[in-house]
Each structure stands twice: as C-alpha cells, then as structure tokens.
Design an enzyme around this catalytic site. Structure first.
Site, PDB file in Angstrom:
ATOM      1  CE  LYS A   1      43.524  45.994  48.057  1.00  0.00           C
ATOM      2  NZ  LYS A   1      43.388  44.709  47.401  1.00  0.00           N
TER       3      LYS A   1
ATOM      4  CD  GLN B   1      43.868  40.853  47.478  1.00  0.00           C
ATOM      5  OE1 GLN B   1      43.401  41.919  47.869  1.00  0.00           O
ATOM      6  NE2 GLN B   1      44.709  40.786  46.461  1.00  0.00           N
TER       7      GLN B   1
ATOM      8  CG  ASP C   1      38.653  44.963  43.117  1.00  0.00           C
ATOM      9  OD1 ASP C   1      39.519  45.847  43.292  1.00  0.00           O
ATOM     10  OD2 ASP C   1      38.648  43.879  43.730  1.00  0.00           O
TER      11      ASP C   1
END
Ligand code: NAP
Length: 297
Positions: A53, A97, A120
């Site tokens: 990422k 994460q 997200d």
C-alpha cells in the site's frame, strides 16, 4: 482452457493511471491526498500488505503517514493515534491494518475512525449508507470485484449473482452493491455460507459466481453453470514442495476445472488482489476531493 482470463493487474493499472491525473490536479490545487497507515505488530502477511500500500501511494504521489507500532501497543495508544489522524487536515484516509492483537478491539478502533476518512468502508456509518444507497466509501475488495466485472464488460443487471461467503468485509457489502438499484447493481443476489445445505444447487444457477470463502476448491468446475463468470476473491496457501517457500497461493475456485466451464475467470494471484489496494487509493483520492469541496463551500 475455454474461459477468458480477467487479469486484475492490468485493470488495476488502468485505474491507477486515471487516478494519477486526479492526484496531480489536487496537488496543484494545494491538496495532496494523504493516507494514514497504522500497522500494529509484525504479522508477515499484514506487513506485506502495508508495504504494498505504501509503495503504491508513493508511485502515485499520495502522501503516506506511517505508524508502525509494537505488538503490545495498548488500545488507548492506538485510539490516540487514530484521533490524531482524524484531526490531521493533510490526511484524507485512515487505514488500520487488521487483524489487531488480542488486547485491542477491532470494533472499537473501526468505530473511532472518522467516517469521512474511512477509506476501507468498514465503519457502520459507511456500511449503513451503502445499504441505503447513499454516498459513502465502498469497501475496497467488493468495489474491486465490480471493477473487474465492468472491465470484462459484464453487466450485473438482470443476472443471478451467487456469492459464497457472508463476511462484513466481502460477502455482505458485495451483496448489497450488486442488488443496488443502479447501473452497477440490479442483479438478483443469493448469498451462501457454511449453513447452506447443498452449495452446488445455488452455484449452478449463477450467471456470476463470486467465491469469498477462504477455503481452496470450495467451488469446482462441476458446480458451475456453463458460461458463468467466475470471480475468485479467496487467497489460500497450499503446500507445494516444488516452491522455494514450500507453498503456493490458490483461490477458492478450483482454477483448472472451473476454467473449462466458465466463460470468464479471475486468476489467483493477480485477480481481485491488485484491485483491493487500487480501490483503497481511489477512495483516498475521492476523500481528498470531497475534503477540498467542503473547504471551498
Ligand atoms: P471470512 O471472514 O472467513 O468469511 C468466510 C465466509 O465464507 C463465511 O461467511 C463462511 O460462512 C463462508 N464459508 C466458508 N467456507 C464455506 C463453504 N465451504 N461453503 C460455503 N460458505 C463457506 O473471510 P473473508 O474475510 O470474507 O475472506 C474470504 C477470502 O477472501 C479469504 O481467503 C481472504 O484471504 C480473501 N480476501 C482476499 C482479498 C483480496 O484482496 N484478494 C481481500 C479480502 C479477503 P459462515 O459465515 O457460515 O462461517
């Protein structure tokens, strides 16, 4: 092999090129898109995702604000960092994460993220907006699936889409997106899970079959309708002594048999995976554009 291969890498690259122009424009106007990335601990798979990422952000000119925390980080410290990122005007998206270590509640952390920076798309406010068909951040993996369908020229409207898996991050939001009354939706959707008595009864009816079960060979060629579009979200390690690492990655769909029956199929790796990161970048750019619009008002 009869099926056409839907290669995520090329589709993702196309989308990234289109994002590049929007990022340059935003940066010229003084709003370089920024993504706050938080990784707790050193789980190898999570570290690999986070590194990928960050590399992708750098390549496109998105600013990455990096927090790497030790495994024993208390929840209060993580919540403090999320709060700091919420207040930081140069950060337009926040990614924590998952999974998180046991002492931290993933639910509490997800809820602490400002829904306007929830790139997200996991926050209940975003999921609620998604369900209602309102403006929101689409969760990245289901969004990636829709992009693959679009790139393959597959219109969900009027089709029977069967999803194997009902998780909050893939199955449920994808079902919602595909049933939405709009041009990327309008499908008739069936969602299967471990309590579905005979999976093949449903998968054989699918014009579009999406597997997100997390188990290799959950769907085999004989479980598909001839000509179906097969999208494989799963990523599983299977032992393979011929590989240096001792394993290889496979999806949830048995590729060899399914590619003889399907009309189109995604590979694993190189199918849905590259789209997930790309849609995270896309949400970050969208968030920066919305931020700029709000400031301009
Ligand atoms: P998850 O939370 O474990 O959910 C799996 C779902 O599949 C559950 O709803 C489960 O049913 C269902 N299921 C499992 N085995 C089944 C079977 N034999 N028959 C029918 N249903 C079955 O997994 P997830 O987070 O959604 O992820 C799914 C897979 O996608 C994993 O392999 C994950 O690594 C991969 N993934 C890939 C990406 C990417 O970017 N490529 C992103 C996210 C996830 P129950 O609800 O009844 O338990």
């Amino acid at each position: 092999m009869a099926a056409k291969l839907l290669e995520g890498k090329a589709i993702a690259q196309d989308i990234r090129e289109r994002l590049r122009g929007r990022i340059e424009e935003l940066t010229r106007q003084g709003t370089q898109p920024g993504l706050g990335v938080v990784l707790v601990g050193s789980d190898p798979a999570s570290s690999t995702y986070v590194n990928a990422k960050e590399r992708a952000c750098e390549e496109l000119g998105i600013k990455s604000v990096d927090h790497r925390l030790p495994e024993d980080t208390p929840e209060t410290e993580l919540l403090r960092i999320v709060d700091e990122l919420n207040r930081d005007d140069t950060v337009h998206g926040i990614l924590v994460q998952l999974p998180l270590p046991d002492q931290i509640s993933a639910d509490r952390v997800t809820m602490a993220i400002d829904p306007d920076k929830d790139v997200d798309g996991f926050h209940p406010v975003n999921l609620g907006r998604l369900l209602r068909g309102q403006e929101c951040f689409w969760p990245c993996t289901p969004h990636g699936v829709l992009e693959i369908l679009r790139a393959g020229g597959v219109k969900p409207e009027g089709k029977h889409a069967v999803i194997v898996g009902r998780s909050n991050i893939v199955g449920k939001p994808l079902a919602t997106m595909l049933m939405q009354k709009n041009e990327t939706g309008n499908a008739t959707v069936t969602v299967c899970h471990t309590r579905t008595p005979d999976l093949s009864v449903y998968t054989r009816q699918a014009d579009i079959l999406i597997a997100a079960a997390g188990k290799a060979a959950t769907v085999t060629g004989d479980m598909l309708k001839p000509g179906a579009v097969a999208i494989d979200v799963g990523v599983n390690r299977v032992d393979d002594a011929t590989k240096k690492k001792g394993y290889r990655l496979v999806g949830d769909i048995d590729f060899a048999s399914a590619s003889e029956v399907a009309s189109m199929i995604t590979p694993v790796p190189g199918g849905v995976g590259p789209l997930t990161i790309t849609m995270l970048l896309a949400n970050t750019v969208l968030s920066a554009e919305r931020h700029r619009e709000r400031r301009g008002r």
